[in-house]
Design a protein around this motif. Structure first.
Motif, mmCIF file in Angstrom:
data_model
loop_
_atom_site.group_PDB
_atom_site.id
_atom_site.type_symbol
_atom_site.label_atom_id
_atom_site.label_comp_id
_atom_site.label_asym_id
_atom_site.label_seq_id
_atom_site.Cartn_x
_atom_site.Cartn_y
_atom_site.Cartn_z
ATOM 1 N N LEU A 93 -2.629 14.958 -11.476
ATOM 2 C CA LEU A 93 -3.904 14.419 -11.448
ATOM 3 C C LEU A 93 -3.577 12.822 -11.666
ATOM 4 C CD1 LEU A 93 -6.045 16.616 -13.869
ATOM 5 C CD2 LEU A 93 -6.718 15.560 -11.563
ATOM 6 N N ILE A 94 -2.664 12.421 -12.282
ATOM 7 C CA ILE A 94 -2.320 11.236 -12.588
ATOM 8 C C ILE A 94 -2.042 10.539 -10.887
ATOM 9 C CG2 ILE A 94 -0.744 9.526 -13.432
ATOM 10 C CD1 ILE A 94 -3.060 10.113 -15.361
ATOM 11 N N ASP A 148 -13.092 -2.918 1.234
ATOM 12 C CA ASP A 148 -12.210 -1.684 0.853
ATOM 13 C C ASP A 148 -11.168 -1.454 1.820
ATOM 14 O OD1 ASP A 148 -13.554 -1.505 -1.178
ATOM 15 O OD2 ASP A 148 -14.754 0.199 -0.792
ATOM 16 N N ILE A 190 -7.016 -1.317 6.492
ATOM 17 C CA ILE A 190 -5.954 -1.062 5.468
ATOM 18 C C ILE A 190 -6.092 0.210 4.981
ATOM 19 C CG2 ILE A 190 -5.206 -3.225 4.865
ATOM 20 C CD1 ILE A 190 -7.176 -3.055 2.369
ATOM 21 N N GLY A 191 -7.159 1.324 5.607
ATOM 22 C CA GLY A 191 -7.345 2.579 5.268
ATOM 23 C C GLY A 191 -6.129 3.401 5.664
ATOM 24 N N ALA A 192 -6.370 4.774 5.642
ATOM 25 C CA ALA A 192 -5.437 5.600 6.337
ATOM 26 C C ALA A 192 -5.793 5.918 7.370
ATOM 27 C CB ALA A 192 -5.549 6.761 5.340
ATOM 28 N N ARG A 214 -9.989 16.167 -6.248
ATOM 29 C CA ARG A 214 -9.873 17.771 -5.655
ATOM 30 C C ARG A 214 -9.217 18.049 -4.419
ATOM 31 N NH1 ARG A 214 -15.459 18.117 -7.722
ATOM 32 N NH2 ARG A 214 -15.575 19.503 -9.497
ATOM 33 N N LEU A 217 -14.145 12.299 -7.581
ATOM 34 C CA LEU A 217 -13.814 13.721 -7.839
ATOM 35 C C LEU A 217 -13.505 14.629 -6.656
ATOM 36 C CD1 LEU A 217 -16.306 14.231 -10.870
ATOM 37 C CD2 LEU A 217 -13.971 13.810 -10.935
ATOM 38 N N ALA A 276 -6.557 14.343 -18.853
ATOM 39 C CA ALA A 276 -5.258 13.819 -18.100
ATOM 40 C C ALA A 276 -5.419 11.923 -18.436
ATOM 41 C CB ALA A 276 -5.314 14.018 -16.636
ATOM 42 N N LEU A 277 -6.391 11.406 -18.356
ATOM 43 C CA LEU A 277 -6.597 10.141 -18.423
ATOM 44 C C LEU A 277 -6.008 9.723 -20.001
ATOM 45 C CD1 LEU A 277 -9.435 9.061 -16.169
ATOM 46 C CD2 LEU A 277 -6.989 8.309 -15.912
ATOM 47 N N TYR A 310 -14.464 8.360 -17.627
ATOM 48 C CA TYR A 310 -13.649 9.443 -18.066
ATOM 49 C C TYR A 310 -12.776 9.143 -19.380
ATOM 50 C CZ TYR A 310 -15.901 12.342 -14.812
ATOM 51 O OH TYR A 310 -16.698 13.035 -13.977
ATOM 52 N N GLU A 311 -12.067 7.949 -19.043
ATOM 53 C CA GLU A 311 -10.929 7.447 -20.076
ATOM 54 C C GLU A 311 -11.561 6.791 -21.132
ATOM 55 O OE1 GLU A 311 -6.955 5.831 -18.848
ATOM 56 O OE2 GLU A 311 -8.038 3.920 -19.654
ATOM 57 N N VAL A 359 -9.657 16.149 -15.575
ATOM 58 C CA VAL A 359 -9.285 14.584 -15.142
ATOM 59 C C VAL A 359 -9.587 13.801 -16.604
ATOM 60 C CG1 VAL A 359 -10.360 12.478 -13.896
ATOM 61 C CG2 VAL A 359 -10.380 14.697 -12.897
ATOM 62 N N ALA A 360 -10.674 13.883 -17.107
ATOM 63 C CA ALA A 360 -10.679 13.031 -18.497
ATOM 64 C C ALA A 360 -9.471 13.289 -19.413
ATOM 65 C CB ALA A 360 -11.767 13.375 -19.182
ATOM 66 N N PHE A 388 -13.547 20.716 -13.747
ATOM 67 C CA PHE A 388 -12.471 19.720 -13.197
ATOM 68 C C PHE A 388 -12.471 18.295 -14.023
ATOM 69 C CE2 PHE A 388 -11.145 16.738 -9.811
ATOM 70 C CZ PHE A 388 -10.016 17.161 -9.618
ATOM 71 N N ALA A 389 -13.847 17.590 -13.979
ATOM 72 C CA ALA A 389 -13.827 16.465 -14.638
ATOM 73 C C ALA A 389 -13.217 16.529 -15.937
ATOM 74 C CB ALA A 389 -15.494 16.047 -14.698
ATOM 75 N N ARG A 431 0.989 -1.379 0.046
ATOM 76 C CA ARG A 431 -0.117 -0.061 -0.011
ATOM 77 C C ARG A 431 0.775 1.313 -0.107
ATOM 78 N NH1 ARG A 431 -5.219 1.357 0.814
ATOM 79 N NH2 ARG A 431 -5.474 3.399 1.816
ATOM 80 N N GLU A 450 -4.041 1.720 11.130
ATOM 81 C CA GLU A 450 -3.582 1.263 9.760
ATOM 82 C C GLU A 450 -2.398 0.285 9.906
ATOM 83 O OE1 GLU A 450 -2.265 4.399 7.080
ATOM 84 O OE2 GLU A 450 -1.768 2.910 5.695
ATOM 85 N N THR A 501 -7.748 -15.378 2.852
ATOM 86 C CA THR A 501 -8.242 -13.838 3.366
ATOM 87 C C THR A 501 -9.493 -13.803 2.667
ATOM 88 O OG1 THR A 501 -6.962 -13.108 1.515
ATOM 89 C CG2 THR A 501 -5.805 -13.185 3.239
ATOM 90 N N ARG A 515 -1.346 17.544 -15.175
ATOM 91 C CA ARG A 515 -1.462 16.114 -15.339
ATOM 92 C C ARG A 515 -0.853 15.002 -14.588
ATOM 93 N NH1 ARG A 515 0.171 11.627 -18.884
ATOM 94 N NH2 ARG A 515 -1.766 10.301 -18.879
#
Lengths: 204, 363
Positions: A138-139, B238, B266-268, A189, A185, B14-15, A157-158, B11-12, B7-8, A112, B310, B234, A135
């Protein structure tokens, strides 16, 4: 809608989209009947998109390779049970996503802490647009999302699937997909805000 | 989908900006790994096809036999086949890894698909023989030899003959592998020491039977691995991983159990959890679905509260109270279950996880 998984056409015999679609449906039917060569050609056409999605979800090329292989083995075995040959892409993504979630949980458990750094560095080093700072951020931030959130972000989105299509691929209620996307999202942010605050503090 | 806000959109973008090249070896690897795998067939389609083509009660029986074979065919375990002269020989094993002491159950089938209604085949064993070999080592036996060697077996067209693992063989006391062979011969089931093993099935032995008879020479094999040492099962969500670890899979009556269940966040950061009546973590043993709960971690609703940090596991030894569970010989499933916030009175995330390891208790 962005669809990058294009079927490769042998010898340019079928140039028109209709013929390509028809040919693909024929290939799917042949694969359903046990034609292994047809299956390999379908995988060949879908592989760029599948592999890209797996890398985006898992942030690790070697684990992504394994996830794609496992999904395709399951696909071959299950091909005769495919209900709608014309929606084979969505079906392949469903298998891929399940495989990625399995692999992602395993990764989360095993490493992790190091995953974020390694995966971010690996992707940036291969990326032709790595010079764009946002970018990169974001990545990197996407790498901090849970696997389930990453899956939704990548599908919508991809890959360009609608929320309804993503819900169908994931066999998940539409509301869950929406909330996962919204939370993703929000997390992105928040992550970017923290990164920038740290950077500003360091600069000051 | 069109991203809904600026913003979205970023993101799109960037991907989508970079798509990694597909590794050259990926497609050949997928092709190779699927080339010899049999596809799963939909039972409904099979029944329709067979009934439509052949009809009648007798062939319905044939369909039933084949459907049963399909059911026996493992969906994920090793499988291989060989075909020659209208005969197909298959060998399958439910899993590709086993623990020391676990029973391995290979199944072989032989099917005739030629033009004749029925045929006779001969073989010195009846009619399929199994063998096992360490990876790279000599084959231990073709097994299940018959007293009446080379007695013919009649096979009907399209009716699969199925044979589970069986063994019968002799060996010399001077054999260097005598200790293993002695144990192997004494156990009617197939259990193997740790290592990589190849399992064989063969339908004949060259030159053994009457040269004038129809001796079918077909052979196929699969590889499995037998593991020793700790085994961990196991289950995860999440944020939590439930693990159940046993140091061995075969125990003898009176042995101390070295089995531990752990729940890890295993979260933060950290996470407060509270448990209902079944507690944070319960363990149980269940032979043949008859459960024996060996002790819950808590008994009162919501009184158990803890903060998990954690990566720091909360552990419970199995069983909690030896006086509660004194196992009899046989196979047992050890079960670990978490049930946080089991009712609305408890706070914290609701997490229900369950995982199982199988062990064997010997006298």
């Amino acid at each position: 809608m962005v669809r990058r998984a294009v079927l490769r056409e042998p010898l340019g015999q079928f140039a028109a989209p209709y013929h390509a679609t028809q040919m693909k449906t024929d290939l799917v039917r042949r694969a359903m009947a046990g034609d292994h060569d047809a299956f390999v050609r379908i995988v060949d056409g879908a592989l760029p998109g599948l592999f890209a999605s797996a890398v985006s979800i898992l942030r690790d090329r070697s684990v992504a390779e394994e996830a794609v292989q496992e999904a395709m083995i399951k696909a071959w075995r299950s091909f005769p049970t495919l209900r709608d040959p014309e929606r084979v892409d969505a079906w392949l993504y469903r298998l891929l996503v399940r495989s990625c979630i399995d692999q992602g949980r395993r990764l989360t458990r095993i490493r992790r802490q190091t995953e974020r750094l390694e995966a971010g560095a690996e992707l940036r080093s291969e990326d032709s647009t790595a010079a764009v700072p946002e970018r990169d951020e974001l990545i990197s931030a996407i790498g901090h999302l849970t696997v389930e959130q990453r899956v939704v972000v990548v599908l919508v989105y991809e890959r360009g699937y609608t929320l309804t299509q993503a819900a169908a691929i994931l066999s998940t209620p539409l509301g869950t997909v929406k909330s996962r996307l919204n939370r993703a999202l929000e997390a992105l942010r928040a992550d970017l805000r923290v990164d920038r605050a740290v950077a500003e503090e360091a600069g000051a | 989908m069109t991203p809904s806000d600026e913003f979205a959109v970023r993101v799109a973008a960037a991907l989508r900006a970079g798509e990694p090249a597909v590794p050259d070896a990926l497609l050949p690897s997928i092709a190779a790994r699927t080339a010899h795998l049999r596809q799963q067939r939909h039972p409904g389609l099979m029944s329709f096809t067979r009934i439509a083509l052949q009809g009648g009660a007798a062939l319905a029986v044939g369909w039933l036999a084949i459907t049963m074979l399909q059911g026996m065919r493992p969906s994920t375990g090793p499988f291989d086949s060989a075909t020659r002269d209208d005969f197909t020989l298959t060998l399958s094993v439910p899993r590709d890894t086993y623990r020391v002491g676990e029973v391995i159950e290979p199944v072989a089938t032989l099917t005739y698909r030629g033009p004749e209604d029925d045929v006779e085949i001969v073989s010195p064993f009846g009619p399929l023989g199994f063998g096992v070999a360490r990876d790279g080592g000599p084959r231990v036996n073709p097994a299940s030899w018959r007293i009446n060697a080379c007695e013919p077996t009649t096979m009907r067209r399209n009716v699969a003959l199925t044979q589970p693992f069986a063994k019968s063989f002799g060996f010399s006391s001077s054999d260097p592998d005598h200790a293993f062979l002695n144990d192997f011969a004494a156990d009617p089931t197939l259990r193997l020491p740790a290592g990589i093993w190849r399992l064989w099935v063969t339908s004949g032995q060259p030159g053994y039977c009457d040269p004038g008879s129809r001796e079918l020479l077909l052979e196929t094999s699969v590889q499995i691995e037998v593991l020793d040492g700790p085994i961990t099962a196991t289950a995860s969500s999440d944020q939590f991983v439930l693990a159940l670890t046993t140091q061995q899979t075969v125990f003898h009556m009176g042995d101390e159990f070295d089995v531990t269940a752990t729940i890890t966040y295993i979260g933060a950061g950290s996470q407060e959890i509270s448990a209902g009546a079944t507690g944070f973590l319960a363990t149980a043993a269940a032979p043949d679905d008859r459960g024996v709960v060996t002790g819950p971690f808590s008994r009162d609703t919501c009184v158990w509260r803890a903060v998990l940090r954690e990566g720091v596991p909360l552990a419970v030894a199995f069983p909690l109270d030896r006086s509660v569970w004194e196992p009899s010989p046989g196979r047992w499933d050890l079960v670990a279950v978490t049930d946080f916030a089991a009712n609305n009175e408890c706070s914290g995330p609701r997490v229900k996880l369950r995982t199982v390891v199988s062990i064997e208790i010997r006298p």
